[in-house]
Design a protein around this motif. Sequence first.
Motif, short mmCIF file in Angstrom:
data_model
loop_
_atom_site.label_atom_id
_atom_site.label_comp_id
_atom_site.label_asym_id
_atom_site.label_seq_id
_atom_site.Cartn_x
_atom_site.Cartn_y
_atom_site.Cartn_z
N GLY A 146 0.78 -1.24 0.00
CA GLY A 146 0.00 0.00 0.00
C GLY A 146 0.81 1.28 0.00
N ALA A 147 2.13 1.19 0.12
CA ALA A 147 2.98 2.38 0.13
C ALA A 147 3.75 2.48 -1.18
CB ALA A 147 3.95 2.35 1.32
N ALA A 148 3.72 3.64 -1.80
CA ALA A 148 4.40 3.82 -3.09
C ALA A 148 5.91 3.80 -2.89
CB ALA A 148 3.97 5.14 -3.73
N ILE A 149 6.60 2.91 -3.58
CA ILE A 149 8.05 2.87 -3.48
C ILE A 149 8.65 3.93 -4.39
CG2 ILE A 149 8.28 1.04 -5.25
CD1 ILE A 149 10.69 -0.02 -3.59
N GLY A 150 9.64 4.64 -3.85
CA GLY A 150 10.35 5.64 -4.64
C GLY A 150 9.69 7.00 -4.70
N GLN A 151 8.47 7.12 -4.16
CA GLN A 151 7.73 8.39 -4.25
C GLN A 151 7.14 8.75 -2.90
OE1 GLN A 151 4.67 7.81 -7.17
NE2 GLN A 151 6.08 7.79 -8.91
N VAL A 152 7.08 10.05 -2.64
CA VAL A 152 6.33 10.57 -1.49
C VAL A 152 5.43 11.69 -2.01
CG1 VAL A 152 8.05 9.98 0.26
CG2 VAL A 152 8.21 12.18 -0.93
N ASP A 153 4.36 11.94 -1.29
CA ASP A 153 3.43 13.00 -1.69
C ASP A 153 4.05 14.37 -1.44
OD1 ASP A 153 1.49 11.20 -2.48
OD2 ASP A 153 0.57 11.12 -0.49
N GLY A 154 4.02 15.22 -2.46
CA GLY A 154 4.46 16.59 -2.32
C GLY A 154 3.27 17.53 -2.48
N PRO A 155 3.47 18.81 -2.25
CA PRO A 155 2.37 19.77 -2.33
C PRO A 155 1.71 19.85 -3.71
CG PRO A 155 4.48 20.90 -2.14
CD PRO A 155 4.74 19.46 -1.88
N THR A 156 2.48 19.54 -4.76
CA THR A 156 1.91 19.63 -6.11
C THR A 156 1.97 18.30 -6.86
OG1 THR A 156 4.05 20.34 -7.00
CG2 THR A 156 2.50 22.06 -6.32
N GLY A 157 2.25 17.22 -6.13
CA GLY A 157 2.33 15.92 -6.78
C GLY A 157 3.44 15.08 -6.17
N PRO A 158 3.71 13.90 -6.72
CA PRO A 158 4.73 13.03 -6.14
C PRO A 158 6.13 13.59 -6.27
CG PRO A 158 3.89 12.11 -8.20
CD PRO A 158 3.03 13.28 -7.88
N LEU A 159 6.92 13.35 -5.23
CA LEU A 159 8.32 13.75 -5.20
C LEU A 159 9.18 12.51 -5.00
CD1 LEU A 159 8.08 16.86 -2.84
CD2 LEU A 159 8.38 16.89 -5.32
N PRO A 160 10.47 12.56 -5.40
CA PRO A 160 11.34 11.41 -5.16
C PRO A 160 11.46 11.13 -3.66
CG PRO A 160 12.33 12.91 -6.75
CD PRO A 160 11.14 13.61 -6.19
N MET A 161 11.44 9.87 -3.32
CA MET A 161 11.54 9.44 -1.92
C MET A 161 12.96 9.69 -1.40
SD MET A 161 10.68 5.63 -0.45
CE MET A 161 8.90 5.89 -0.42
N PRO A 162 13.10 10.19 -0.16
CA PRO A 162 14.44 10.33 0.42
C PRO A 162 15.22 9.02 0.38
CG PRO A 162 12.82 11.42 1.80
CD PRO A 162 12.05 10.68 0.74
N VAL A 163 16.52 9.14 0.18
CA VAL A 163 17.37 7.96 -0.06
C VAL A 163 17.26 6.94 1.07
CG1 VAL A 163 19.76 7.19 -0.29
CG2 VAL A 163 18.98 9.22 -1.52
N ARG A 164 17.28 7.39 2.30
CA ARG A 164 17.25 6.45 3.43
C ARG A 164 15.90 5.73 3.52
NH1 ARG A 164 20.20 8.94 8.70
NH2 ARG A 164 19.87 6.80 9.36
N GLN A 165 14.83 6.46 3.22
CA GLN A 165 13.50 5.84 3.24
C GLN A 165 13.38 4.79 2.13
OE1 GLN A 165 10.32 8.71 3.14
NE2 GLN A 165 8.71 7.15 3.04
N LEU A 166 13.93 5.12 0.96
CA LEU A 166 13.92 4.16 -0.15
C LEU A 166 14.75 2.93 0.20
CD1 LEU A 166 13.24 3.32 -3.03
CD2 LEU A 166 15.17 4.71 -3.83
N ALA A 167 15.90 3.15 0.81
CA ALA A 167 16.75 2.01 1.19
C ALA A 167 16.03 1.10 2.18
CB ALA A 167 18.06 2.52 1.80
N ARG A 168 15.24 1.71 3.08
CA ARG A 168 14.48 0.92 4.04
C ARG A 168 13.46 0.04 3.34
NH1 ARG A 168 14.33 5.05 7.50
NH2 ARG A 168 12.30 5.76 6.79
N MET A 169 12.73 0.62 2.38
CA MET A 169 11.74 -0.16 1.64
C MET A 169 12.41 -1.25 0.81
SD MET A 169 8.71 2.41 0.32
CE MET A 169 7.64 0.99 -0.05
N ARG A 170 13.52 -0.92 0.18
CA ARG A 170 14.19 -1.91 -0.67
C ARG A 170 14.79 -3.04 0.15
NH1 ARG A 170 18.32 0.67 -4.56
NH2 ARG A 170 18.27 -1.44 -5.41
N SER A 171 15.11 -2.78 1.41
CA SER A 171 15.68 -3.84 2.25
C SER A 171 14.67 -4.95 2.51
CB SER A 171 16.18 -3.25 3.57
OG SER A 171 15.10 -2.90 4.43
N GLU A 172 13.39 -4.67 2.28
CA GLU A 172 12.36 -5.69 2.49
C GLU A 172 12.03 -6.45 1.21
OE1 GLU A 172 9.23 -3.19 4.16
OE2 GLU A 172 9.80 -3.89 6.16
#
Length: 264
Positions: free
Chosen positions: A74-100
């Motif tokens: 249910g969580a978008a990998i590589g993207q986070v919600d920004g004020p005007t649309g999706p933004l690139p996910m912070p590197v550490r957050q992406l690394a956390r998701m990819r570790s799973e």
Amino acid sequence: MAATASAQPPAERVRIEALTKSFGPLQVLKGIDLTVKPGQKLCLIGPSGSGKTTLLRCINYIEVPTSGRILIDGAAIGQVDGPTGPLPMPVRQLARMRSEIGMVFQRFNLFPHLTALENVMIGPLKVLGRAPAEARDHAVQLLERVGMLDKRDQYPDRLSGGQQQRVAIARALAMKPKLMLFDEATSALDPELVGEVLAVMRRLAEDGMTMVIVTHEMRFAESVADEVVFMADGAIVEQGSSRRIFREPQNARTRDFLRAVLEH
């Protein structure tokens, strides 16, 4: 309410929505929509160049999609919600998701200066911050699980291709992933070594691991997959149960492909 929702198992481990991927002018993926449920074994089949590997690499964000999105639980990998649309996910957050998300490649990618045991330990030590004794105990269990405990002190250049790939699978499992991706895990192996790797993958499937598998091993796909997706030219041509795709394919391209590979 949130606590109750999070306690429920996700209905979809992976959800892919309108995914495209281009390399310059070449569009490799053309609007892929696909879901994978927890515990499901999904095999991607199709001719070389159909986009299967690119799709797999987009799932764990080794390749950044051109458009569309991929959700893991249910969580978008590589993207986070920004004020005007999706933004690139912070590197550490992406690394956390990819570790799973565990991934096993065509080439084994073991660290040549580390033993089999050390290769399996390194992820939990460096990424998850596990204590050395805990990482070692878990690595021993995993090497035993893939039938490689007796080779734990060997370096990769002393192992056959099949043995290296089994260590690579153990290394991916050491991160305790909720999803395993296999990209032609047997294609670089000599024919006599293919069976030992497929046997490990089959046991993982029987244990309930969620798996997305790119493979040319049609008999393996037929026997292991819950769902089979036939891809060609960057698009999903046909999708269905293993039994239906292999015994009653509806699309002429699927029929032609299966006839060619199964008669080969």
